[in-house]
Design a protein around this motif. Structure first.
Motif, mmCIF file in Angstrom:
data_model
loop_
_atom_site.group_PDB
_atom_site.id
_atom_site.type_symbol
_atom_site.label_atom_id
_atom_site.label_comp_id
_atom_site.label_asym_id
_atom_site.label_seq_id
_atom_site.Cartn_x
_atom_site.Cartn_y
_atom_site.Cartn_z
ATOM 1 N N GLU A 183 0.834 -1.205 0.000
ATOM 2 C CA GLU A 183 0.000 0.000 0.000
ATOM 3 C C GLU A 183 0.865 1.251 0.000
ATOM 4 N N ILE A 184 1.509 1.438 -1.125
ATOM 5 C CA ILE A 184 2.369 2.606 -1.272
ATOM 6 C C ILE A 184 1.499 3.821 -1.564
ATOM 7 N N ALA A 185 1.945 4.960 -1.076
ATOM 8 C CA ALA A 185 1.082 6.128 -1.124
ATOM 9 C C ALA A 185 1.418 7.072 -2.254
ATOM 10 N N PHE A 203 -5.817 5.480 -4.702
ATOM 11 C CA PHE A 203 -5.015 4.363 -4.221
ATOM 12 C C PHE A 203 -3.568 4.819 -4.039
ATOM 13 N N CYS A 204 -3.155 5.696 -4.928
ATOM 14 C CA CYS A 204 -1.825 6.296 -4.773
ATOM 15 C C CYS A 204 -1.891 7.690 -5.376
ATOM 16 N N ASP A 205 -0.873 8.509 -5.139
ATOM 17 C CA ASP A 205 -0.953 9.926 -5.510
ATOM 18 C C ASP A 205 -0.745 10.197 -6.988
ATOM 19 N N VAL A 206 -0.336 9.172 -7.721
ATOM 20 C CA VAL A 206 0.120 9.471 -9.072
ATOM 21 C C VAL A 206 -0.761 8.792 -10.120
ATOM 22 N N CYS A 207 -0.614 9.256 -11.331
ATOM 23 C CA CYS A 207 -1.171 8.550 -12.487
ATOM 24 C C CYS A 207 0.007 8.053 -13.302
ATOM 25 N N CYS A 208 -0.120 6.842 -13.802
ATOM 26 C CA CYS A 208 0.997 6.282 -14.574
ATOM 27 C C CYS A 208 0.480 5.676 -15.866
ATOM 28 N N LEU A 209 -0.563 6.262 -16.422
ATOM 29 C CA LEU A 209 -1.198 5.637 -17.581
ATOM 30 C C LEU A 209 -0.608 6.006 -18.932
ATOM 31 N N GLY A 262 3.808 10.499 -18.042
ATOM 32 C CA GLY A 262 3.869 10.305 -16.598
ATOM 33 C C GLY A 262 5.156 9.641 -16.187
ATOM 34 N N LYS A 263 5.161 9.199 -14.929
ATOM 35 C CA LYS A 263 4.117 9.362 -13.962
ATOM 36 C C LYS A 263 3.898 10.841 -13.637
ATOM 37 N N CYS A 264 2.672 11.132 -13.248
ATOM 38 C CA CYS A 264 2.337 12.485 -12.845
ATOM 39 C C CYS A 264 1.828 12.485 -11.411
ATOM 40 N N PHE A 305 7.187 0.219 -13.891
ATOM 41 C CA PHE A 305 7.122 1.624 -13.508
ATOM 42 C C PHE A 305 7.111 1.725 -11.982
ATOM 43 N N CYS A 306 6.446 0.749 -11.385
ATOM 44 C CA CYS A 306 6.471 0.669 -9.928
ATOM 45 C C CYS A 306 6.353 -0.811 -9.546
ATOM 46 N N ASP A 307 6.581 -1.128 -8.283
ATOM 47 C CA ASP A 307 6.682 -2.537 -7.885
ATOM 48 C C ASP A 307 5.345 -3.246 -7.756
ATOM 49 N N VAL A 308 4.271 -2.486 -7.817
ATOM 50 C CA VAL A 308 3.001 -3.091 -7.441
ATOM 51 C C VAL A 308 2.025 -3.135 -8.604
ATOM 52 N N CYS A 309 1.006 -3.936 -8.435
ATOM 53 C CA CYS A 309 -0.146 -3.899 -9.319
ATOM 54 C C CYS A 309 -1.319 -3.385 -8.494
ATOM 55 N N CYS A 310 -2.111 -2.532 -9.087
ATOM 56 C CA CYS A 310 -3.237 -1.965 -8.349
ATOM 57 C C CYS A 310 -4.511 -2.041 -9.179
ATOM 58 N N LEU A 311 -4.622 -3.082 -10.000
ATOM 59 C CA LEU A 311 -5.749 -3.131 -10.939
ATOM 60 C C LEU A 311 -7.022 -3.759 -10.389
ATOM 61 N N GLY A 326 -5.802 -6.120 -4.589
ATOM 62 C CA GLY A 326 -4.531 -5.424 -4.443
ATOM 63 C C GLY A 326 -4.667 -4.281 -3.464
ATOM 64 N N LYS A 327 -3.636 -3.427 -3.458
ATOM 65 C CA LYS A 327 -2.439 -3.557 -4.257
ATOM 66 C C LYS A 327 -1.656 -4.800 -3.915
ATOM 67 N N CYS A 328 -0.932 -5.300 -4.902
ATOM 68 C CA CYS A 328 -0.080 -6.456 -4.693
ATOM 69 C C CYS A 328 1.360 -6.088 -5.009
ATOM 70 N N GLU A 370 8.052 9.792 -9.615
ATOM 71 C CA GLU A 370 8.600 8.477 -9.960
ATOM 72 C C GLU A 370 8.781 7.633 -8.709
ATOM 73 N N ILE A 371 7.649 7.245 -8.165
ATOM 74 C CA ILE A 371 7.667 6.426 -6.966
ATOM 75 C C ILE A 371 7.949 4.987 -7.372
ATOM 76 N N ALA A 372 8.653 4.296 -6.501
ATOM 77 C CA ALA A 372 9.173 2.989 -6.893
ATOM 78 C C ALA A 372 8.328 1.840 -6.380
HETATM 79 S S1 SF4 Z 1 2.260 4.158 -9.594
HETATM 80 FE FE1 SF4 Z 1 0.689 3.335 -10.942
HETATM 81 S S2 SF4 Z 1 0.863 1.125 -10.763
HETATM 82 FE FE2 SF4 Z 1 1.946 2.035 -9.049
HETATM 83 S S3 SF4 Z 1 0.442 2.078 -7.415
HETATM 84 FE FE3 SF4 Z 1 0.374 4.041 -8.411
HETATM 85 S S4 SF4 Z 1 -1.218 3.893 -9.957
HETATM 86 FE FE4 SF4 Z 1 -0.680 1.816 -9.301
#
Ligand code: SF4
Ligand code: SF4
Ligand code: SF4
Ligand code: SF4
Ligand code: SF4
Ligand code: SF4
Ligand code: SF4
Ligand code: SF4
Lengths: 181, 781, 781, 181
Positions: free
Chosen positions: A12-14, B68-74, B78-80, C68-74, C78-80, D12-14
């Motif tokens: 659950e990253i923010a 779910f998270c602060d950014v959009c990565c679509l 991005g990410k934004c 792009f990031c370590d997780v899936c949030c679809l 999730g997130k996983c 660019e969060i990881a």
């Molecule tokens: S960066 Fe994208 S894939 Fe990662 S948690 Fe946020 S919306 Fe989901």
């Protein structure tokens, strides 16, 4: 305790904006004291008394007694409040209270004006996580604190992941600082 | 639409034919003019045709976004970071992005059901011809496909007729998905409206799919007495060669049954299913067994019971092939949607295929011909079973003890667990030989195995808990009423009186997946609470299975205790996920049968009717998928409120009413055109309940409708107050909002309530003939 | 497919008609049997029909995933956390998740074009009837729609014919999207194959869209001499009332032009466009102006030039309405895809609409009728322009100076900038009155305004740089050749010899968006490098605009300096994004015209031909969108390599060959059936280039094909080596991989190269008649 | 310098797995020394000499001289190496080298076996970010270090966001520790 904390649920990253870590309970107490209109939202996990959840509901009651902070009990938590002899909690759906807290024109349970600080505890981690996210992005003048035992990064402030004793001690300190017992 | 404006009279056609030689004429469709229902304003609506209606709903039920998270990565702009009032590189803000994600989920869901329907219809036409007649329930059903009639304005009578509806649905999915593109829609409310549109298309897709399979495969046809089928680990006869089918799209499972039947081997091979394919399998052949919902997959596979696994599509663990390999179970993939990287062996001979699977030359094969897949499955399982000898990878107690001792207590497992289960503590206990905590964990486990993945010591934790709960698992043997399909017209007619009088206080629809926060027992509890109170409880999908998995002291499940009809206290399993439109259809048919409203292409009027009059509420306690999102969305557009369990909070937005804003709760009185305050009925269109207790109280409240008779309202209030007191220990704070005049007050509570009304400064209001649509006002002013 | 098996002979039909009375017959389609091209194996292929071909490509070009990031949030499981070898709650692993995201992007892209095509075709049929004949280029074009013929196996001759192809494409998009659902596909390679499928459907959608608009609107028809149109800020006549159109779907812009024409006001109103609508606008009316690609939006709007903005769909900033409001510019939304939350005023009178916009009663309106939208736009702009008086929010220097002084140097702006532009330093300089650094930033800016958003002091930084670059901006006045459409058959025929002999060393296709890492000048540089060397350079979309935005010392753009024909050194603008299939089409027509291969439903053979023989390479230097992803995907399946600029690395996966693995580079020799080593030709199917220098060298290398004649190869090598030396300063390390025999060696470099070959232990190899398909081997044996 | 660092590009969060912060350059030096087969990948930004990029290419050359670490020059960076008189760099596409580093069976530029440590610098931040992510998730025995001036969270180790002087000093220390000058 360190100033760096990881979300209790690993995935659950923010995002870039993460909660400040409450390194000392005094910080939380000071924020509550400073707040003009604080409120506390208490979820059903606060009624459980396993090692994870300590005696949250009692802490909530003691905080109310210490500083008069209004208490919202989500789901059936109200029943336990009443059982404990505390009749001032207001029952609300967690999303409903979240949605109202978001609204800067909402005048609160008492009609006296918007809240400026919302404390949360006892909701399922992920549910609190997303409600805090909703408030982080869409409320205007509201700060949030998660008082759960786990670091919840979408709050403005959160405890780091604590041991049960540390956590209990934190509540004691806060209540004490608020002038309660 | 493809075929608009292309209608040619026969006479003209003859002339054409005479003139133009050497041409073939390809007939799209024969339009039967004997159907007299007049066409409403929006047949096959475009993405904007119902936008005004959506905005009406959204004005009242405003989105609360839960990023779910602060950014959009679509996109690669991005990410934004969209936190606060920031905008992305495309100019999008957080509200629009969250609603876009909702739309995307609904598009994926709608695509899934529509593609499922398309596959099924295509397959069935190929096998049985386009003229194959549809049959929802014989003479008991007049409106064969209420959703399709309502939305598309067409009547579907043969398999071929269905294609027109699917063409429309696919076009809508494509349009809606297109709106998710970077730099398309800019308004969150328009994203929401499009999500509703996708949800509506989804309902059409599902309805088509179920009607097609009911008709061709002879599933129970609107049958309240659909057979009871066996369900649970313990229902499997462990001595028989066992095939496990997983998924949603039944033709390849039918292939198995048909081949067994042809070979007169039915009964010699155990055919078991997980997820909706299990529903449809038992609707086809009631001697087949249901293992359980989606969360049962891993423990069943690892237990080694399945000697062969056939997967089709949807809600199948992506690691099925790997897990199956561990227990030496060969896999047959049978759907283009889920090929698992396997070689396409559709054109190979059955012998070769069986041989390769039996010899273990391959771990799995892809067979895209359902009959062949069925034959291979049966022939292979007969030979695989003796070799496998139910090889299992569930560890023994010693192994678990050793692991418990070696556990570092690092917490990675619990931090990965969606339900925060106390695995490290269970490991400690296990080290001492005590598996009870693990057994408890299994009760609250959704079978995701994220704990396994997370453990740095690679302990197969989900197997540990399976071992711990083994005993209980093997005792699981229940009876589930198999999916009955649609609701009969006569049933709708019969509930009219009781609904008006509040004897039936509402329709509770419990649907969706098994992503439960704490065990699946909640489903049965909720169901019984409402069935006892003579609500109608309608179930489908995983929820319909979960409800079967609790027995009372007499060993009976709710399906045995309560009637299967659409009647007071009925507990109905309508079927698999694609059976959901029977629930929407029942609401729609109430409008047509009671109120004699035309359905054909008349969406807005009917949705307005349902929203203001039909006390139906949906619950998706374990909703997890994009399909669940689109199913909910289909209900939202119809004005039916939906509640999700805690994990559903992760859908990114709720649609919440504000009971405290009086101005939000006015409707037109269709008789006078006046605006009348109705109280928050229903209060929310979409929200999350935290606990099963909350669900029960909330759903009772969400059954209120502006149109309630005083008798009906007073009954509904009785239940609401009663449940509130029982589960919350106190009187509700908001009853004054639901009492229009003194007649609404439940007699037994009169003094108590009147006191409250006085305190709250309550005033009497009118009971309107309610509508949100100005055009429905009859009086011309 | 909807209509399979429904062909009824006219005679039988007559009988039917005689028997069945009172029926209307709706004709799907008249099949013209005079078209004799035999049907190939895969007309209207399903999602799995070309899977073997995909796997062949993927065997060689393996995915390299770039999460792009370590997780899936679809989903709400999730997130996983999918890091390392972890799996999500649905069993998915990271490779599968990344490929799923690629598929999702391709589905969104394909949906966008297909929905665009559907809207256009529907609109044009409504206006002009389904019988309207299609015309790609009159007698100069035999294969009217090469992609559609190849993929769908049909010939499209009228607007109505197109619907069948769109039905197919929508069905495929729906199937592919469905596979993105949680618990569907489990294999990353199958996700990749489905992404290719979506990309192929996308090509069909685009081809249909462009052919429809070319035919009906009379765009240039395969015209190498398409008119030169004006482009750039400076091209606008600031004194005139100015309409700005943004988007991709041209009917509402046509509405403007038509109304102006009808009213004889063309020339009195400046009609300017951004993005593909600008392309298509000027294809329709060459006196209209192009402002620039997508990245020009914000600075143009803020400059206040536009007195009215009309948006249709795609690549439009989501905050257009808000930004327009700031400069008091009213907005007309005209597409169901992008309603911006505005009230649907389609049915209101023109007068009311104009009045409301002019009086500022509303900031914008939604008008879903393109003619009315056009009329309202014109009538409103005439009245708005004098009121607005080009009101601009570009700040003056004093304001910027003050901001510069107040800047805290917090770095939030640069940390938000996709191109890492040194804004804090520019602020410091600005405080001193020096705007030069800001002007430089504007050159490298993609106009995203993320810096504005990020600044805690809310400085409108993008406006600051716009001010700084003002002078330069207003000097922007260029000529762009408007989109010519398809390539003529005769052009294809004429390049045959030169291509075989290497006189034309390759076809360089430069497409896509303006997400450039460092200014757009790179596009012109790359183009000229190849045009000079007599490659054919084909352009479309934003890239086709960017290439126009550089002048040489004589004030000429490349469009003026180089011919517009498909010939050595040609620089061709084919048109907007939906014109991309003309590029694929040219490659396809090479196979049909030179090699006389049948196209109809014969995808695999043609892709194999193109991959092994046609030295075409795509470049999307500023690719950003999901459409760009699906366009690339359409090329991948055809075996055409694609390179993206640095931001393209964020597409989540590359498809990379391994030059060091000899075993990967064998083909069948169709003459003998032998497996022959061909070297890594082409080396990659999809990769990212870091700099324009790298692009140039890489693209030259990617033009190698196994089938090159020695003459052709030696010419290609000459260019490769020459460019490598020039841009890298050294000889390439890998030339030995590309020399099959001594004849391949460029004569002028013989000694040098022979030395290298010796060092590398080079051995001669055969030049095969190359194919990856065993079935193409002619020798039976 | 603190042990907590934020991705240089804010968004660019990881995810949960983030780079360790190189709090002292000695750490990086020690890792390079300890590595059996290190390699350095140098992108085109290393050829620029504005304040952001210091003299990266020279540092790369000096590191190579100090410990013989092989150098891959991506894009046209090779030209600058040659200009500086350094002829041992290998030109490769950044994705190509990333893809090979991922492959545990790749025997390296010299055919002597897989690398165990890959250093990166001079690629555009986001491009390095995603390549490092690819290696983080799909390589088996490879560690990565970002030597850029900015914290790149997808590496195994990264500098935090540094001032130019700190950064230059870090290189000096590393080269020094590697026995170079
Ligand atoms: S960066 Fe994208 S894939 Fe990662 S948690 Fe946020 S919306 Fe989901
Ligand atoms: S879609 Fe918009 S907000 Fe999302 S990454 Fe792309 S530019 Fe950013
Ligand atoms: S398998 Fe069960 S215990 Fe393990 S993480 Fe999933 S829900 Fe939790
Ligand atoms: S993750 Fe593994 S080692 Fe860590 S606490 Fe859980 S079971 Fe023990
Ligand atoms: S789709 Fe799978 S990996 Fe993604 S969030 Fe859902 S369960 Fe997790
Ligand atoms: S508008 Fe330009 S300078 Fe500002 S963040 Fe975007 S690209 Fe960077
Ligand atoms: S974000 Fe604003 S205050 Fe901070 S450095 Fe940039 S311009 Fe200055
Ligand atoms: S090239 Fe890209 S940005 Fe430009 S108009 Fe087309 S899709 Fe949009």
């Amino acid at each position: 305790m360190s100033a760096k904390a990881e979300s209790w649920q690993t995935a659950e990253i923010a995002g870039p904006t993460k909660a400040n870590v409450i390194v000392k309970p005094e910080i939380a107490a000071a924020m509550i004291k400073r707040a003009k209109r604080p409120i506390i939202v208490v979820g059903y996990l606060s009624t459980k008394t396993d090692k994870d959840t300590g005696k949250m509901i009692e802490y909530a009651i003691r905080m109310n007694k210490a500083c008069g902070i209004p208490v919202v009990a989500t789901a059936h938590t109200i029943k336990e409040f009443v059982k404990q002899g505390f009749n001032d909690a207001i029952q609300m759906n967690a999303m409903d209270i979240g949605n109202r807290l978001k609204d800067p024109t909402w005048n609160g349970l008492d009609g006296k004006g918007p809240y400026d600080l919302a404390l949360f505890m006892g909701l399922p981690f992920y549910m609190e996580f997303v409600i805090l996210a909703g408030l982080k992005h869409f409320s205007t003048n509201l700060k949030t604190i998660s008082l759960d035992r786990y670091f919840n990064p979408h709050a403005s402030w959160s405890f780091p992941n604590l041991k049960v004793e540390e956590w209990n001690q934190s509540f004691e300190t806060i209540i004490n600082k608020l002038g309660g017992n | 639409m493809a075929k608009k404006g292309l209608v040619v009279k026969a006479k003209e056609l003859k002339t054409d034919v005479a003139v133009v030689k050497d041409l073939q004429v390809s007939i799209g469709k024969l339009v039967d003019d004997t159907w007299e229902e007049p066409m409403g304003p929006t047949p096959m609506p475009s993405m904007t045709d119902l936008r005004d209606w959506d905005f009406e709903l959204l004005r009242r039920y405003k989105p609360f976004y839960l990023p779910f998270c602060d950014v959009c990565c679509l996109c690669t702009f991005g990410k934004c970071d969209l936190s606060g009032d920031k905008r992305g590189a495309c100019g999008l803000n957080m509200a629009a992005q969250q609603s876009r994600i909702v739309l995307l989920a609904c598009c994926i869901g709608a695509a899934t059901h529509t593609a499922h329907a398309r596959h099924l219809v295509h397959h069935l036409i190929e096998k049985h011809g386009g003229d194959f007649p549809l049959d929802q329930g014989g003479l008991n059903i007049d409106v064969e496909a209420p959703v399709t009639r309502l939305v598309c304005g067409i009547k579907v009578e043969t398999l071929r007729d269905m294609e027109e509806a699917l063409d429309w649905a696919e076009e809508q999915v494509t349009h809606c998905l297109s709106a998710c593109h970077t730099g398309q829609e800019g308004s969150n409310l328009d994203f929401e409206s499009k999500a509703f549109h996708a949800g509506m298309a989804d309902q059409v897709g599902m309805e088509i799919a179920d009607l097609a399979q009911i008709s061709v495969y002879g599933f129970p046809k609107a049958d309240p007495e659909a057979p009871l089928v066996e369900l649970g680990f313990g229902a499997t006869d462990v001595k028989k060669p066992t095939i496990l089918v997983i998924g949603h799209n039944v033709p390849s499972s039918v292939g198995i049954i048909d081949y067994l039947t042809k070979k007169k081997m039915l009964g010699q091979v155990e055919v078991t299913g997980i997820c909706c394919t299990a529903h449809d399998l038992t609707r086809y052949e009631p001697s087949a067994k249901v293992v359980g919902p989606i969360s049962w997959q891993l423990k069943y596979i690892r237990s080694g019971m399945a000697d062969l696994i056939m997967v089709d599509e949807q809600c199948i663990r992506a690691d099925t092939l790997e897990e199956a390999q561990k227990v030496k179970t060969p896999v047959i993939a049978s759907s283009p949607k889920n090929c698992l990287g396997l070689k396409n062996r559709t054109n190979d001979s059955v012998d070769e295929l069986v041989n390769d699977l039996v010899e273990g030359k391959v771990h799995g094969v892809l067979i895209l011909d359902s009959d062949k897949a069925g034959e291979v499955a049966v022939e292979a399982v007969l030979k695989v079973a003796p070799k496998r000898n139910k090889f299992s990878i569930i560890p023994d107690i010693e192994e678990i003890k050793a692991a418990g001792a070696a556990c570092s207590g690092c917490n990675e497992c619990v931090r990965a667990c969606p339900n925060n289960q106390p695995i490290p503590e269970a490991m400690k206990a296990a080290a001492e030989g005590d598996l009870a905590p693990f057994s408890e964990i299994l009760d609250n486990c959704i079978g995701c195995a994220r704990c396994d993945s997370a453990c740095p010591k690679d302990f197969p934790l989900h197997s540990f808990m399976t071992k711990a709960g083994e005993q209980k698992l093997w005792e699981e043997k229940y009876l589930m009423r198999s999916g009955r399909g649609a609701i009969q017209d006569i049933e709708i007619r019969n509930v009219g009186g009781p609904i008006v009088l509040g004897e039936i206080p509402g329709v509770i629809a419990i649907v969706g997946c098994a992503n439960y926060p704490e065990g699946q027992g909640a489903i049965a509890e909720i169901t019984e609470e409402f069935a006892k109170r003579r609500y109608i409880v309608v179930l489908s999908g995983c929820a319909a299975m979960s409800v079967a998995m609790v027995k009372d002291e007499n060993g009976q499940t709710l399906y045995e205790k309560y009637p299967g009809g659409f009647e007071a206290g009925g507990v109905l399993n309508v079927g698999s996920c694609v059976s959901n439109p029977h629930i929407a259809g029942a609401a729609i048919k109430i409008a047509s049968i009671f109120a004699k409203r035309n359905l054909r292409g008349n969406y807005e009027e009917i949705a307005d009717y349902i929203h203001n009059r039909v006390g139906a509420v949906g619950l998706a306690w374990g909703a997890m998928s994009q399909k669940a999102a689109s199913i909910a969305s289909g209900f939202w557009r119809l004005g039916v409120p939906v509640v999700v369990g805690p994990h559903g909070s992760k859908y990114r937005r709720m649609l919440l009413g504000r009971a405290d804003k009086k101005e939000d709760w006015y409707v037109y009185d269709a008789r006078t055109g006046d605006k009348v305050y109705t109280g928050p009925t229903p209060e929310h269109l979409f929200t999350t309940a935290e606990t099963k207790e909350e669900v029960i109280v909330m759903m009772a409240k969400l059954c209120f409708r502006p149109n309630d008779t005083t008798k009906g309202r007073s009954m509904k209030l009785t239940h609401y107050i009663d449940l509130h007191k029982r589960y919350y220990g106190v009187m509700p704070e908001d009853i004054h909002l639901f009492i229009r005049n003194k007649m609404d007050i439940p007699i037994t509570m009169k003094p108590e309530i009147q006191k409250i009304l006085e305190e709250k400064g309550w005033e009497e209001t009118k009971i309107p003939d309610p509508t949100l649509l100005k055009r429905m006002v009859r009086k011309r002013g």
